[in-house]
Design an enzyme around this catalytic site. Structure first.
Site, PDB file in Angstrom:
ATOM      1  N   HIS A  21       0.836  -1.201   0.000  1.00 35.32           N
ATOM      2  CA  HIS A  21       0.000   0.000   0.000  1.00 35.32           C
ATOM      3  C   HIS A  21       0.873   1.255   0.000  1.00 35.32           C
ATOM      4  CE1 HIS A  21      -3.446   2.617   1.269  1.00 35.32           C
ATOM      5  NE2 HIS A  21      -2.448   3.312   1.782  1.00 35.32           N
ATOM      6  N   GLU A  22       1.875   1.276   0.874  1.00 37.73           N
ATOM      7  CA  GLU A  22       2.725   2.463   0.992  1.00 37.73           C
ATOM      8  C   GLU A  22       3.520   2.698  -0.284  1.00 37.73           C
ATOM      9  OE1 GLU A  22       2.204   4.525   3.127  1.00 37.73           O
ATOM     10  OE2 GLU A  22       0.962   3.223   4.355  1.00 37.73           O
TER      11      GLU A  22
END
Ligand SMILES: *[C@@H]1O[C@H](CO)[C@@H](O)[C@H](O)[C@H]1NC(C)=O
Ligand SMILES: *[C@@H]1O[C@H](CO)[C@@H](O)[C@H](O)[C@H]1NC(C)=O
Ligand SMILES: *[C@@H]1O[C@H](CO)[C@@H](O)[C@H](O)[C@H]1NC(C)=O
Ligand SMILES: *[C@@H]1O[C@H](CO)[C@@H](O)[C@H](O)[C@H]1NC(C)=O
Ligand SMILES: *[C@@H]1O[C@H](CO)[C@@H](O)[C@H](O)[C@H]1NC(C)=O
Length: 792
Positions: A562-563
């Site tokens: 996600h990051e």
């Protein structure tokens, strides 16, 4: 006043439910700006209506094609308004599409939010976005009266208040009804209202201050004025520390005097923006980069005006802002984007022996999902030509010695290489070069102990630190796997990816991802800062004190993916050098949603399953979002219109709706085209061709490679769509860009599959929105219609 009331009411509620909730570290973050009602995105050839432009011959220079097209759009306006084609424009070899990024220039000054992105192939315009200022440019330097700016500011504050009121009324009604789920919903409203209140206090409370601050605004073209008061005003809103606000306000003149400006008129050879650097700005960690620009501001009568602004790039401990602040006192913040995003949550000399890592293998989302095994370095000759542990001496910021004359690459025995610098960051500081990294010595074997055990709470941190070797190894492995995966789907050097050295393949280098494990700046979260191409991205992973022993976010692949995906979407949307396209509202929300969608796609298997986000780290089965991603409407009821609900103003809630819609789109493609066990394309053979296997469809001529299966195709379409969509895309723009990506990749084979899937949750052709605000305002209507050709 009303805000304060809400804040205390909600704080009371937090206390009563806190037993069930993980403490949340709230990193302060500002993000807002004017909505541009005149911005357009045209992705359908019928919509690209122009005056005199005609498609050019297929081998025409795409830049020339774009110039002809722009001249045609600008028409007679061009006398006052010109433009420049930005240096981060590129032709994507995988699709043959040239992505051209254009910035509007008026009186030689850039219009910071006057963007065009034009997608050209074979002499034709495939699509374009345009947010150029279309009115009459002001005489030289604009001097709008401060009344208008005040109006703008007041409107923001009123929109914010309206959103808070919406929260309060829902909150009260739930409280009165005492429904069984009430506690949970109230807790969520509370968290959301907390953020809104915070935004309100930092933006709307220092209303009187601005007028008192002295200003020397630019008087003519070439006069740079004095940006320091505007910058100091911005810092009052930006600093997360209330004591710092007092320090600035009480010693205003002293701070102003200390701030020194350098770098005047330093024009770079490629004709880029001129920057000034401001030193000694309170609460920053590096000199602030400043430039003068115009920006577009809606005025009371609905028309758009050009306002002179200072543009600042402000690097703070936990934020990295790009802000536009009015150059005329009062210094209103007109727009601000935080480049940081939270999640709740030459050929190698000789190939080296691949390193081995004891890790949770790619595809295992977290420790509840499998055990660690020995995995080998990926060695994808396209994505990472020299592997994960080499980089040129001259591109290595940690190398201080004298470069051996016969060597170009330095080989490391630590988690430090061309794509990723991974290390502990217990101190939570910005410096990272000398932080601890595991060292495999001469063995290339990163096999370290991971034995978390239950302890007294005051020892929980020591337990986590005892396996730092294993956790940094995992973060390094996962981040490099993501680098290689996205590379193969088109996040290359030209497209603005993260590498210290670019192998002469274009783009800007010197920007490996700085990946901090067990970062001491927070708990129960993670974040990623994405400055423009050529400056390192920064990922900070946290421990989660949601269980005993603590859970380490570095071990949850979904969070790391996600990051890292913030870096992907930010660099691909609006071009590698524009990091300001996904700052707030629907576009900011999608910036979160893409990461959830990609993380979920990466963990999914041939046997369909619903998936939550962050469930292991948060120690909560349904994870850190409102709902798991699911085909089932009773499990995840999100639709486009959900964005109008209270609690859905923030980027994570908006992102959740977008990720759910993309999840349905990918499932529709999987139903149609089946499922590939691996998302990784095959490695090329020695002679540079791809082996015949089941991954791509048989290649026809010089057509782009088409992934054969539904899951691989959906990742490809989503990534290609990011490159085609405009700066600050809406849900509609991003949807249209995906449909266009399919048109270009497969000839539009999935046109109806895509539209039907988008329409399932209200994003059909007749979906609409009226009166969007940066706080999630507006009235949305679901639309379930598909194009006429799809209804049989
Ligand atoms: C890096 O490793 C490769 C292969 O092991 C070797 O050929 C090369 O000389 C090494 N570079 C240096 C500077 O030691
Ligand atoms: C890990 O291995 C242990 C023992 O070999 C086994 O009992 C456990 O089920 C495994 N865990 C997972 C999540 O597969
Ligand atoms: C990390 O690994 C090194 C090298 O094997 C070892 O000396 C060190 O004790 C380990 N650190 C921890 C905290 O286990
Ligand atoms: C999917 O489920 C079926 C039936 O439960 C099982 O036989 C099969 O091995 C599973 N496949 C995978 C890839 O897990
Ligand atoms: C590349 O090598 C493979 C395997 O050796 C061979 O089958 C293929 O024909 C070669 N392709 C070209 C273009 O030489």
């Amino acid at each position: 006043m009303r805000c304060l009331l809400i804040a205390s009411l909600l704080a009371g509620i937090v206390g009563s439910v806190s037993g069930h909730r993980a403490p949340v570290t709230a990193r302060k973050s500002l993000g807002f700006g004017p909505v541009h009602p005149h911005a357009v995105y045209r992705s359908n050839s019928h919509q690209i209506t122009v005056n005199n432009f005609l498609p050019q011959s297929p081998d025409a220079d795409p830049l020339e094609v774009a110039r002809l097209f722009i001249d045609d759009i600008l028409g007679p306006n061009q006398v006052q308004s010109s433009y420049k084609i930005r240096p981060d424009s590129y032709t994507d070899p995988s699709t043959g599409i040239t992505h051209i990024y254009v910035r509007q220039v008026v009186h030689g000054i850039e219009v910071a939010d006057g963007n065009m992105n034009i997608n050209v192939k074979d002499g034709k315009i495939l699509s374009y976005g345009n947010s150029f200022f279309a009115g009459t440019p002001p005489a030289l330097i604009a001097t709008p009266d401060s009344r208008k700016l005040r109006h703008l500011h007041r409107e923001y504050c009123e929109d914010l208040n309206a959103e808070l009121e919406k929260h309060l009324s829902v909150f009260t009604s739930i409280q009165n009804k005492q429904t069984p789920m009430g506690g949970q919903v109230m807790a969520e409203l509370d968290a959301s209202a907390g953020h809104l209140t915070h935004l309100h206090s930092s933006n709307c409370e220092f209303d009187g201050l601005a007028d008192e601050m002295a200003s020397k605004r630019p008087q003519a073209i070439g006069d740079i004025g004095d940006m320091r008061p505007a910058l100091l005003q911005f810092m009052v809103a930006a600093t997360p520390k209330s004591e710092m606000v007092n320090v600035i306000l009480s010693k205003y003149d002293e701070h102003l005097a200390k701030m020194s400006v350098s770098g005047v008129n330093h024009l770079t050879p490629d004709g880029e923006q001129t920057y000034l650097y401001v030193d000694n700005v309170p609460d920053t960690v590096n000199p602030v980069k400043a430039s003068i620009a115009y920006t577009q501001v809606p005025s009371e009568d609905g028309s758009i005006e050009l306002v002179t602004v200072w543009k600042f790039e402000v690097e703070m401990e936990n934020n990295w802002y790009e802000a536009a602040v009015s150059a005329n006192a009062p210094h209103r913040i007109i727009s601000v984007v935080d480049w940081a995003s939270d999640a709740p949550l030459p050929v190698p000399e000789t190939p080296k022996e691949p390193a081995s890592y004891n890790v949770f293998a790619w595809g295992i989302n977290d420790p509840s999902d499998g055990n660690r095994t020995l995995q080998k370095e990926n060695f994808d000759g396209l994505a990472s030509p020299v592997g994960w542990h080499s980089l040129p001496f001259v591109n290595d910021p940690s190398f201080k010695g004298v470069k051996p004359s016969n060597a170009f690459y330095r080989n490391t025995s630590t988690t430090f290489g061309n794509n990723v610098f991974a290390q502990e960051n217990w101190e939570g500081q910005n410096a990272y070069l000398n932080n601890y990294r595991p060292d495999a010595g001469s063995t290339s074997m990163y096999d370290f102990q991971y034995k978390p055990k239950v302890s007294d709470s005051d020892e929980a941190m020591d337990v986590a630190r005892s396996y730092i070797n294993a956790t940094v190894t995992q973060l390094f492995y996962t981040s490099n796997m993501i680098h290689d995966l996205y590379y193969r789907y088109g996040f290359t050097e030209l497209a603005g990816n993260f590498q210290q050295y670019n192998f002469g393949r274009g783009g800007r280098e010197g920007d490996a991802v700085i990946a901090n494990a067990q970062d001491g700046s927070g708990f129960n979260n993670a974040n990623f800062m994405t400055p423009p191409d050529g400056t390192n991205g920064r990922m900070r992973m946290y421990l989660w004190n949601t269980a005993n022993p603590y859970r380490d976010g570095d071990f949850e692949a979904g969070i790391v993916i996600h990051e890292y995906s913030h870096g992907l979407s930010t660099r691909l949307t609006g071009g590698p050098l524009n990091s300001g396209c996904l700052g707030w509202g629907e576009s900011g929300g999608m910036g979160e949603g893409w990461g959830d969608f990609l993380a979920t796609s990466i963990r999914s298997t041939a046997n369909y399953s619903d998936y939550p986000m962050g469930a292991w780290a948060a120690n909560r089965p349904r994870g850190i979002r409102n709902y798991p991603y699911s085909l089932d409407e009773t499990v995840n009821p999100s639709t486009y219109q959900t964005l109008d609900k209270p609690g859905y103003w923030g980027v994570h809630a908006i992102g959740e709706v977008w990720a759910q819609i993309l999840w349905l789109v990918s499932q529709a493609l999987i139903e149609e085209h089946g499922f590939s066990e691996t998302l990784y394309p095959p490695l090329p053979l020695e002679n540079g061709t791809l082996p015949a296997n089941d991954f791509y469809r048989p290649a026809a001529g010089k057509k782009p490679l088409v992934p054969k299966h539904g899951n691989t195709l959906s990742v490809q379409l989503v990534i290609n769509g990011m490159k085609l969509q405009p700066c600050q895309p809406s849900f509609f723009d991003a949807r249209d860009a995906i449909v266009l990506a399919d048109e270009e990749l497969t000839g539009g084979e999935n046109f109806c599959t895509l539209w039907k899937a988008f329409s399932l949750r209200g994003l059909g052709t007749d979906a609409s929105v009226q009166g969007r605000t940066p706080w999630g305002g507006g009235i949305r209507s679901n639309g379930f219609a598909t194009p006429a050709t799809c209804s049989e």
